[in-house]
Design an enzyme around this catalytic site. Structure first.
Site, mmCIF file in Angstrom:
data_model
loop_
_atom_site.group_PDB
_atom_site.id
_atom_site.type_symbol
_atom_site.label_atom_id
_atom_site.label_comp_id
_atom_site.label_asym_id
_atom_site.label_seq_id
_atom_site.Cartn_x
_atom_site.Cartn_y
_atom_site.Cartn_z
ATOM 1 N N CYS A 108 13.445 6.414 52.113
ATOM 2 C CA CYS A 108 14.471 6.647 53.142
ATOM 3 C C CYS A 108 14.789 8.115 53.391
ATOM 4 O O CYS A 108 14.587 8.605 54.503
ATOM 5 C CB CYS A 108 15.737 5.896 52.768
ATOM 6 S SG CYS A 108 15.518 4.122 52.904
ATOM 7 N N PHE B 17 26.271 12.198 44.192
ATOM 8 C CA PHE B 17 25.158 12.986 44.753
ATOM 9 C C PHE B 17 25.289 14.484 44.484
ATOM 10 O O PHE B 17 24.966 15.298 45.337
ATOM 11 C CB PHE B 17 25.005 12.699 46.261
ATOM 12 C CG PHE B 17 24.299 11.407 46.500
ATOM 13 C CD1 PHE B 17 22.937 11.384 46.783
ATOM 14 C CD2 PHE B 17 24.969 10.206 46.416
ATOM 15 C CE1 PHE B 17 22.267 10.193 46.960
ATOM 16 C CE2 PHE B 17 24.314 9.002 46.591
ATOM 17 C CZ PHE B 17 22.957 8.990 46.866
ATOM 18 N N LYS C 177 11.941 10.420 54.989
ATOM 19 C CA LYS C 177 11.529 10.034 56.354
ATOM 20 C C LYS C 177 12.689 10.120 57.341
ATOM 21 O O LYS C 177 12.508 10.521 58.480
ATOM 22 C CB LYS C 177 10.882 8.650 56.330
ATOM 23 C CG LYS C 177 11.722 7.496 56.764
ATOM 24 C CD LYS C 177 10.941 6.209 56.823
ATOM 25 C CE LYS C 177 11.835 5.000 56.673
ATOM 26 N NZ LYS C 177 12.969 4.893 57.547
ATOM 27 N N GLU D 85 18.244 1.135 46.587
ATOM 28 C CA GLU D 85 17.329 0.445 45.697
ATOM 29 C C GLU D 85 17.839 0.641 44.266
ATOM 30 O O GLU D 85 18.329 1.704 43.911
ATOM 31 C CB GLU D 85 15.910 0.992 45.851
ATOM 32 C CG GLU D 85 15.330 0.653 47.211
ATOM 33 C CD GLU D 85 13.912 1.159 47.421
ATOM 34 O OE1 GLU D 85 13.254 1.551 46.457
ATOM 35 O OE2 GLU D 85 13.480 1.156 48.589
ATOM 36 N N ARG E 146 7.368 5.479 46.701
ATOM 37 C CA ARG E 146 7.180 6.222 47.945
ATOM 38 C C ARG E 146 7.818 7.620 47.852
ATOM 39 O O ARG E 146 8.980 7.744 47.503
ATOM 40 C CB ARG E 146 7.754 5.419 49.124
ATOM 41 C CG ARG E 146 6.934 4.158 49.395
ATOM 42 C CD ARG E 146 7.503 3.313 50.513
ATOM 43 N NE ARG E 146 8.586 2.438 50.083
ATOM 44 C CZ ARG E 146 9.113 1.465 50.831
ATOM 45 N NH1 ARG E 146 8.653 1.258 52.048
ATOM 46 N NH2 ARG E 146 10.086 0.717 50.376
HETATM 47 P P1 NAD Z 1 8.995 -2.480 53.538
HETATM 48 O O1 NAD Z 1 7.795 -1.711 53.913
HETATM 49 O O2 NAD Z 1 9.309 -2.755 52.098
HETATM 50 O O3 NAD Z 1 8.932 -3.922 54.267
HETATM 51 C C1 NAD Z 1 8.583 -4.136 55.594
HETATM 52 C C2 NAD Z 1 7.946 -5.529 55.681
HETATM 53 O O4 NAD Z 1 7.766 -5.879 57.051
HETATM 54 C C3 NAD Z 1 6.558 -5.605 55.036
HETATM 55 O O5 NAD Z 1 6.540 -6.641 54.073
HETATM 56 C C4 NAD Z 1 5.632 -5.933 56.215
HETATM 57 O O6 NAD Z 1 4.539 -6.767 55.853
HETATM 58 C C5 NAD Z 1 6.571 -6.632 57.151
HETATM 59 N N1 NAD Z 1 6.143 -6.691 58.562
HETATM 60 C C6 NAD Z 1 5.603 -5.699 59.324
HETATM 61 N N2 NAD Z 1 5.373 -6.162 60.576
HETATM 62 C C7 NAD Z 1 5.778 -7.442 60.602
HETATM 63 C C8 NAD Z 1 5.813 -8.437 61.608
HETATM 64 N N3 NAD Z 1 5.376 -8.203 62.848
HETATM 65 N N4 NAD Z 1 6.284 -9.649 61.299
HETATM 66 C C9 NAD Z 1 6.735 -9.927 60.051
HETATM 67 N N5 NAD Z 1 6.740 -9.009 59.052
HETATM 68 C C10 NAD Z 1 6.265 -7.796 59.314
HETATM 69 O O7 NAD Z 1 10.214 -1.754 54.225
HETATM 70 P P2 NAD Z 1 11.744 -1.642 53.694
HETATM 71 O O8 NAD Z 1 11.836 -0.657 52.590
HETATM 72 O O9 NAD Z 1 12.297 -3.016 53.505
HETATM 73 O O10 NAD Z 1 12.424 -0.973 54.968
HETATM 74 C C11 NAD Z 1 12.634 -1.680 56.170
HETATM 75 C C12 NAD Z 1 13.545 -0.861 57.063
HETATM 76 O O11 NAD Z 1 14.835 -0.739 56.444
HETATM 77 C C13 NAD Z 1 13.066 0.576 57.293
HETATM 78 O O12 NAD Z 1 13.396 0.955 58.594
HETATM 79 C C14 NAD Z 1 13.868 1.385 56.282
HETATM 80 O O13 NAD Z 1 14.050 2.718 56.693
HETATM 81 C C15 NAD Z 1 15.188 0.640 56.306
HETATM 82 N N6 NAD Z 1 15.968 0.792 55.088
HETATM 83 C C16 NAD Z 1 15.362 0.756 53.856
HETATM 84 C C17 NAD Z 1 16.121 0.873 52.700
HETATM 85 C C18 NAD Z 1 15.471 0.840 51.340
HETATM 86 O O14 NAD Z 1 16.152 1.179 50.368
HETATM 87 N N7 NAD Z 1 14.201 0.457 51.220
HETATM 88 C C19 NAD Z 1 17.520 1.025 52.789
HETATM 89 C C20 NAD Z 1 18.114 1.021 54.044
HETATM 90 C C21 NAD Z 1 17.332 0.905 55.190
#
Ligand code: NAD
Length: 433
Positions: free
Chosen positions: A261, A250, A264, A153, A329
């Site tokens: 991330c 880092f 969790k 991010e 978060r």
């Molecule tokens: P987030 O909470 O920002 O977004 C998840 C989205 O999914 C939400 O908008 C939610 O409304 C939607 N959603 C839930 N159920 C749904 C469904 N059935 N149909 C359609 N939409 C639905 O999460 P995020 O930060 O984007 O993370 C997503 C995944 O990617 C996680 O597993 C996280 O660990 C991983 N990840 C995140 C990052 C990061 O920097 N945020 C980096 C790498 C990996």
């Protein structure tokens, strides 16, 4: 290529937009009707540098669209990405409810061959679970791919457009070939696409995040020892970072890691180990050191005032878990704000992007200033928690003139301690002299 991205959060939105930018036709799906309505009208739900412009261009040129209709998106797409959240359950293991819900929705909407890609960070073995879940609900052919995401991010677009590597975990040559075609424009500079089995791909993501968290906790522990013996962690960082076997990334001591991330994923990895009868002693220590580190700035403040914080007023600079994002978060700022208020102090905070998001996490027990200098007015001391660049540019004399007392608690070592003391500040850093 026509692609459905299901889950339009941080990852889904960036990934979808970047695939569109490279010429693909992307439909981003989310359950959240307000979010989709907003996106259709140009309202971007997160702050990420450069994203707004990229979304606008790709929408205008017809490559990027938004919907709440999963079935329609799946019908029109050869590749379906699952990019929903995998939040920690009560025991710390990843909650797969959202991932498996999407797997079922895809299965019910398929009308022919699909590549189903898990982009969400999921515990080892989940892709087999997704495969079995889909197979129960459809007779159409499909392949499963694990494609973990490594973007950061605050630098998400650059990270996705120019990845260090792309990991593709699949047992299917056909699906692997489709994924390689999709990612080919992103690795023109010669960065590798690593094809492996799904279990190893899933493990790669957890191992990467846990290694990075380990470096942070390691440096935070070294910083505490530096302070105890009179060494300076900034010098030590340079001393070890120049070693090619170690490198610089880092190695910054600070107020602890947060975000959606590292915390969790570190906990989920421990749970996976536990489920296999193993303990992960290093990872457990990483987590414990971080929990203590998030309280460290509060403890420094408490010590300075001999435990008497009632009636004191603090300016808090930086709320997001890191700069260039509004993500709150597991942010260390939440811990320190709550501790200060509990001890009878008042807090006025400012973050360039996260004030609104912080209000959802911390509430109105603290107040939020419109800019950095206003936050300082009449405060007994300044506490810096997130190292936004704009804080580095403020003239120390401006800070001093607004504080009741020239006292700074610098949770990211953004200032030089000797300089700040020359300016007349009582200065506390992390692991510095
Ligand atoms: P987030 O909470 O920002 O977004 C998840 C989205 O999914 C939400 O908008 C939610 O409304 C939607 N959603 C839930 N159920 C749904 C469904 N059935 N149909 C359609 N939409 C639905 O999460 P995020 O930060 O984007 O993370 C997503 C995944 O990617 C996680 O597993 C996280 O660990 C991983 N990840 C995140 C990052 C990061 O920097 N945020 C980096 C790498 C990996």
């Amino acid at each position: 290529m026509r692609i459905a991205i299901i889950g339009t959060g941080y990852v889904g939105l960036v990934v979808g937009t970047c695939f569109a930018e490279n010429g693909n036709r992307i439909t981003c799906v989310d359950l959240d009707e307000d979010k989709i309505k907003g996106l259709k009208n140009g309202v971007i739900p997160i702050y990420e540098p450069g994203l707004k412009e990229l979304i606008a261009r790709n929408m205008e040129e017809g490559r990027l669209s938004f919907t709440t209709d999963t079935a329609e998106a799946v019908k029109n797409s050869k590749v379906c990405f699952i990019a929903v959240g995998t939040p920690p359950g009560d025991d710390g293991s990843a909650d797969l409810t959202y991932v498996l819900n999407v797997a079922r929705e895809i299965a019910k909407s398929m009308d022919g061959y699909r590549v189903i890609v898990t982009k969400s960070t999921v515990p080892v073995g989940t892709n087999h679970l997704v495969r079995d879940t889909v197979a129960e609900l459809t007779d159409h052919p499909f392949d499963i791919v694990s494609n973990p995401e490594f973007l950061k991010e605050g630098a998400a677009i650059d990270d996705f457009m120019k990845p260090d590597r792309v990991v593709i975990g699949s047992d299917s040559e056909k699906a692997s070939a489709i994924m390689q075609e999709l990612y080919a424009p992103f690795v023109r500079t010669g960065k590798p696409i690593l094809c492996m089995d799904p279990l190893s791909a899933e493990m790669t993501k957890y191992a990467a995040n846990s290694m990075l968290a380990t470096r942070i906790s390691f440096m935070n522990e070294i910083a505490s020892l530096c302070e105890a013996v009179g060494a300076d962690v900034n010098e030590v960082r340079k001393g070890i970072g120049t070693d090619a076997r170690i490198g610089f990334p880092f190695l910054f001591a600070g107020a602890g890691y947060g975000g959606s991330c590292f915390p969790k994923d570190v906990r989920a990895l421990m749970m996976t180990a536990k489920q296999h009868g193993l303990s992960m002693d290093i990872i457990e220590a990483v987590e414990n050191v971080n929990a203590a580190q998030k309280r460290l700035m509060f403890e420094k403040v408490e010590k300075h005032y001999d435990g008497d914080l009632a009636g004191k007023h603090f300016a808090l600079w930086g709320l997001a878990f890191k700069p260039k994002t509004d993500d709150m978060r597991e942010a260390p700022s939440i811990v320190i704000a709550n501790e200060l208020v509990e001890r009878g102090a008042t807090v006025t905070a400012f973050d360039p992007e996260a004030n609104a998001e912080a209000r959802r996490h911390i509430g109105d027990k603290i107040s939020y200033a419109k800019d950095a200098l206003t936050a300082l007015e009449g405060a007994d001391a300044l506490i810096l928690i997130t190292e936004w660049n704009e804080f580095r540019h403020v003239d120390p004399a401006e800070i001093k003139s607004r504080l009741k007392e020239p006292i700074i608690f610098d949770g990211r070592n953004i200032w030089n301690s000797a300089n700040m003391r020359e300016h007349g500040f009582v200065y506390y850093g992390i692991g510095t002299r």
